[in-house]
Design an enzyme around this catalytic site. Structure first.
Site, PDB file in Angstrom:
ATOM      1  N   MET C   1       0.826  -1.229  -0.005  1.00 23.82           N
ATOM      2  CA  MET C   1       0.087  -0.076   0.002  1.00 23.82           C
ATOM      3  C   MET C   1       0.957   1.267  -0.098  1.00 23.82           C
ATOM      4  O   MET C   1       1.866   1.489   0.814  1.00 23.82           O
ATOM      5  CB  MET C   1      -0.651  -0.075   1.139  1.00 23.82           C
ATOM      6  CG  MET C   1      -1.905  -1.098   1.431  1.00 23.82           C
ATOM      7  SD  MET C   1      -2.917  -1.267  -0.152  1.00 23.82           S
ATOM      8  CE  MET C   1      -2.873  -2.436  -0.893  1.00 23.82           C
ATOM      9  N   CYS C   2       0.819   1.844  -0.983  1.00 21.74           N
ATOM     10  CA  CYS C   2       2.020   3.063  -1.160  1.00 21.74           C
ATOM     11  C   CYS C   2       1.894   3.847  -2.125  1.00 21.74           C
ATOM     12  O   CYS C   2       0.941   4.005  -2.961  1.00 21.74           O
ATOM     13  CB  CYS C   2       3.393   1.999  -1.461  1.00 21.74           C
ATOM     14  SG  CYS C   2       3.283   0.323  -0.616  1.00 21.74           S
ATOM     15  N   GLY C   3       2.806   4.631  -2.386  1.00 21.42           N
ATOM     16  CA  GLY C   3       3.031   5.652  -3.583  1.00 21.42           C
ATOM     17  C   GLY C   3       4.221   5.149  -4.454  1.00 21.42           C
ATOM     18  O   GLY C   3       5.199   4.651  -3.979  1.00 21.42           O
TER      19      GLY C   3
END
Lengths: 441, 227, 297
Positions: C1-3
């Site tokens: 879950m991230c950029g």
């Protein structure tokens, strides 16, 4: 033909027992899975397998009728400008208008308000009756967004973002055609009488990184007033709790697999998720690891029935519990006075779970106006208030016996387990030993 | 004309100021500069004012909009005008996923393209996209009109209820229970009215109408493949 | 879950600015992934030599370990130190020996290797991580970066992205794979090795395995559509290439910008907003289950 002597009596298989055989026959006849209401019916390790260690010489108890044992709880202390203050740590869980009748929703509001606690909307929007009769109302924000609107969002006292529920973590809701009455259809913007399938994921976000942004939006819309709850079904409680906390939740609601539903597949109810007992400690551990235990609040639900259950859940680290099925029973669900009608439906009082059919003799899980009129919301609300009082009094009785002047001072160390399973799941020693299975110490 | 620079003051101040406006305010035209992709810009408005946002916005711009007109001179992130109730939201650039998701009313105009899940679970909103829309648009769409001048991606209108989908270009594929329907005079009038409100020049006759076959309204074992 | 961010330059013009541009993109994505950050930069190559990126507690530890490594492989590596990471340049034929030494050493860990790839990742806010490693001053033809909000695996340096499991190959991921344990077991039988329980490392290992078996990067990504389950957006770097893939449902966000000079990827548009000429770029969101790949020779 004569029966030979010494014939063995009929013997049922444990594997293919009568229930299993009946289900295979039903499946073969209909081609559709069994849909029903309620929560898991199978035997699961539960709070009954835990016992409190009362005070004696090493600890001192409090006097039952003189010395105070506090029960209040404040929810939403982390970010919300207006946290919720409850007199008792037992709330009423989300149940929709649609799955429940109007009088049943009203009765839940009346009962909860009389007891000084909150009630919750469900998948289908907020009704004026419900808002009017609930002094503290939590507004659910669900994947379907039925009836969702900013005015009701602002009328709510808190917002609960529902990611899942214990009866069906990872699944969406179902409301069968019989219950989509004209009013329910209008509130949900659906054609009348159809079998409604609800989504299992939110339409505009997935995962914690996007949840954080969604929470920010809801806070901005409501000017950072309302506590934001995040509700998850128990399946990976350590990670889900940690991620809900990281995403900015004020309150996390953790619903174990005994938690009820209005209608879903039996296979889902019985085979997906964690028992409530097994879910609490990992969730609490996640909050402790983040330094957030007691800074944001954890509400635990799923099969809470007695004050002992309340006390045990709090001792394991919850800040409050929530009841659904038990609240419906208090209103009058499965009441023996309707036995003749339960029989007509092929069931009996105490076993009725076809909440999806909308034929509830008690007038609770129905949209039929004649059946719904059977439930007097004032009297039913009173019964719920009585029951909530008993839960609280029972929990206080236990807490005082353990020498606690507030329910929140109950600890896991006040508990022992009767079974190895419960000891492992709850992380407390097997009674009479200092052995916690699965832990080094 | 009040102006608000998001590079100088926090989003919270902008939204608080916009929420404090009464329905009879005379501060009816706001200019917001430097949005820089921020999320939740001008969300939850409920006064009949116009907010012009000069630049690109992040997620949920104009979310739950009621009565207000929000104009975005740039691209919009995920969920622009999500759950809009009324008013108008206009995106001059492209819109990301889930544009107009669960919208209950009002008009969303996207002058560029919209990506996946445009109009997902829409509940009465009118959406006009001058460009094309991405896959899985109008998934479980319940009510309202989605008008697309360009093309539609895969699985258009999967599990649709009573929303109307008007597409002028090519549809990559239709989702479960979504079919092309004959356009009645009433449909044509609805489409023409939506186009007019959106200020978009197009001939209603150039569109095709898609909607629900209503085969999934009641569970039937013979349709089990569609689930 | 991230950029996720990625920048692939089509021509040398902006190469000196690559690190500065990538750094700005990464910092904008801090909110999506505040736990840790990492990036890979494809810089110069030296004929016959390979770059090994290693990590250790601090520069002293790294210096000592590199000196020991030099003795062990009988070659003094050229070293550049970047805070907790060091990039060593050694002869290609010493790579195996060096890898064995690093894996047997208690104080240092192997991060990545390649003719051109340098890989940096660390726990902490992305803006701090990029500064510590000096990303704004790095040059190269392409780079990818990641900001992490951990889901199921630990917040550690090793658990940060990008993951590299093959020479010059690295991958970043936003999403959550649902069958990575089974795939990891299959890959382990195929001789692949994994340092973490992270799902992304499995995806990286899967691609390296396909490439090892002769697949092109594009083919390997296409294969992953049938073998990897769950939600994912991948951005992949190779010595000369850059690729993007989203799962068939594509819930996790992804935006791309293409100009004559570059192709850029961001989890959100704002990551791209500072790029030169982005207002005239072709902006699009990658289609589900579609491999996008760029190559530069």
């Amino acid at each position: 033909m004569s029966v030979p002597p010494h014939r063995t009596p009929p013997r049922f298989s444990a594997t293919f027992n009568p229930n299993v055989i009946a289900e295979i026959q039903r499946a073969a006849a209909t081609g559709i899975y069994d849909i029903r209401g309620g929560g898991a019916k199978r035997a699961l390790p539960h709070f009954d397998d835990l016992l409190f260690l009362g005070a004696s010489i090493s600890r001192y108890p409090l006097e039952g009728y003189r010395e105070k044992c506090g029960t209040d709880v404040t929810l939403g202390t982390r970010f919300a400008r207006k946290p919720i203050k409850l007199k008792i740590p037992v709330t009423v869980a989300g149940m929709s208008f649609g799955s429940l009748s109007g009088p049943a929703k009203e009765a839940l509001g009346r009962g909860a308000s009389a007891a000084g606690t909150s009630t919750t909307t469900g998948d289908g929007g907020m009704t004026p009756e419900e808002r009017g009769h609930s002094s503290i109302l939590v507004y659910q924000y669900l994947p379907s967004r039925y009836g969702m609107n900013p005015d009701d969002l602002r009328k709510a006292d808190a917002i609960e973002i529902v990611i899942g529920q214990g009866a069906k973590p990872g699944g969406g809701g179902m409301l069968l055609g019989q219950k989509i009455s004209p009013r329910v259809a209008k509130m949900r913007t659906l054609p009348e009488g159809i079998d409604q399938r609800s989504a299992c994921r939110h339409p505009d976000w997935t995962g914690p990184d996007d949840l954080e942004i969604k929470i920010e939006e809801l806070r901005e819309i409501t000017d950072w007033e309302k506590p934001i709850y995040v509700k998850v079904g128990a399946s990976r409680p350590y990670y889900d709790t940690a991620l809900a906390a990281k995403s900015g939740a004020d309150v996390i609601v953790l619903d174990g697999m005994q938690g009820g539903t209005a209608a879903t597949q039996d296979v889902f109810i019985e085979h997906v998720g964690l028992p409530t007992l097994a879910a609490i400690r990992p969730a609490v551990q996640a909050l402790q690891d983040l330094g957030l235990h007691r800074k944001l609040q954890l509400i635990v639900s799923g099969g809470i029935r007695t004050g002992a259950d309340v006390a045990k859940a709090l001792a394991l680290g919850a800040d409050a519990v929530s009841i659904g099925t038990a609240a419906l029973i208090a209103l009058g669900d499965n009441d023996p006075q309707w036995e003749a009608e339960y029989q007509k439906l092929g069931t009996t009082a105490g076993a009725y779970d076809d909440w999806q059919e909308g034929l509830d003799p008690a007038g609770i899980t129905t949209q039929d106006p004649v059946l719904a009129a059977r439930l007097d919301p004032v009297k039913a609300g009173r019964r719920l208030a009585n029951y909530l009082s008993v839960l609280t009094l029972e929990a206080q009785t236990i807490a005082r016996a353990c020498g606690k002047s507030h329910l929140h001072n109950l600890e896991p160390e006040d508990l022992v387990a009767l079974t190895i399973e419960a000891a492992a799941m709850a992380g407390v020693p097997l009674a009479g030993t200092n052995w916690i299975p699965g832990r080094d110490k | 004309m009040p102006s608000f620079d998001l590079a100088r003051a926090p989003l919270r101040e902008l939204n608080a100021a916009l929420h404090a406006l009464s329905p009879t305010t005379n501060e009816t035209h706001w200019i917001v500069s430097n949005p820089s992709g921020k999320h939740a810009v001008a969300c939850g408005l409920d006064a009949p004012v116009t907010v012009e946002i000069d630049g690109h916005v992040g997620y949920y711009c104009a979310g739950m909009n009621k009565a207000a007109t929000v104009v975005i001179s740039g691209n919009a992130g995920v969920g622009v005008a999500e759950n809009m109730m009324s008013g108008e939201v206009r995106v001059k650039g492209d819109a990301s996923q889930s544009a107009g998701a669960t919208g209950c009313g009002g008009l969303l105009v996207i002058e560029g393209n919209a990506s996946a899940r445009c109009g997902i679970s829409m509940k009465g909103i009118d959406i006009v996209v001058k460009g094309s829309i991405g896959p899985m648009s109008a998934f479980m769409a319940q009510a309202g009109n989605l008008v697309v001048l360009g093309d539609a991606g895969d699985a258009l209108g999967d599990s649709i209820y009573e929303a109307r989908l008007f597409v002028r270009g090519r549809v990559a594929s239709l989702g479960a229970d979504c079919i092309e329907k004959p356009m009645t005079e009433e449909d044509r009038a609805i489409l023409a009215a939506v186009l007019k409100r959106a200020g978009v020049e197009a001939r209603a006759d150039d569109f095709k109408l898609y909607g629900s076959a209503r085969r999934l309204y009641h569970f039937h074992i013979d349709n089990v493949d569609a689930y | 879950m991230c950029g996720i961010v990625g920048l692939f330059l089509k021509a040398p013009r902006l190469e000196r600015e690559l690190g500065a541009l990538l750094s700005e993109m990464l910092v904008v994505m801090s909110d999506r992934g505040p736990d840790s950050a990492g990036f890979a930069v494809y810089g110069d190559r030296t004929q016959g030599r390979v770059k090994l990126t290693i990590s250790g507690a601090d520069e002293d530890v790294l210096r000592r370990a590199v000196a020991e490594l030099g003795k062990a492989i009988n070659e003094t590596p050229a070293v550049t130190l970047h805070d907790t990471h060091a990039v060593l340049s050694i002869c290609f034929d010493k790579e195996k020996a060096a890898r064995a030494f690093i894996e047997g050493h208690d104080d240092i860990s192997f991060v990545g290797a390649g003719a051109r790839m340098e890989l940096y990742k660390e726990v902490g806010r992305p803006e701090q991580v990029t500064q510590r490693f000096g990303l704004p001053r790095m040059a190269g033809s392409h780079g990818i970066g990641h900001t992490r909000m951990a889901t199921e695996s630990a917040v550690t340096t090793r658990g940060a992205h990008p993951f590299s499991t093959g020479l010059d190959q690295c991958l970043v991921h936003n999403g959550s794979l649902s069958n990575h344990n089974g795939v990891r077991r299959m890959l382990q039988r195929e001789g692949m090795r994994f340092a973490t329980e992270n799902d992304t490392e499995v995806a990286a290992g899967y691609l390296s395995w396909r490439i090892r078996e002769g697949a092109s990067l594009k083919q390997a990504l296409t294969d992953s559509l049938s073998d990897l389950d769950g939600f994912y957006t991948f951005v992949v770097g190779t010595e000369t290439g850059f690729a993007v893939l989203r799962d068939p449902i594509s819930c996790k966000p992804a935006v791309m910008a293409e100009t004559d000079d570059y192709v850029a990827f961001g989890s959100e548009y704002r990551a791209l907003a500072g790029l030169p000429g982005v207002d005239k770029a072709h902006i699009f969101e990658p289609e589900p289950a579609t491999v996008y790949a760029w190559e530069r020779r």
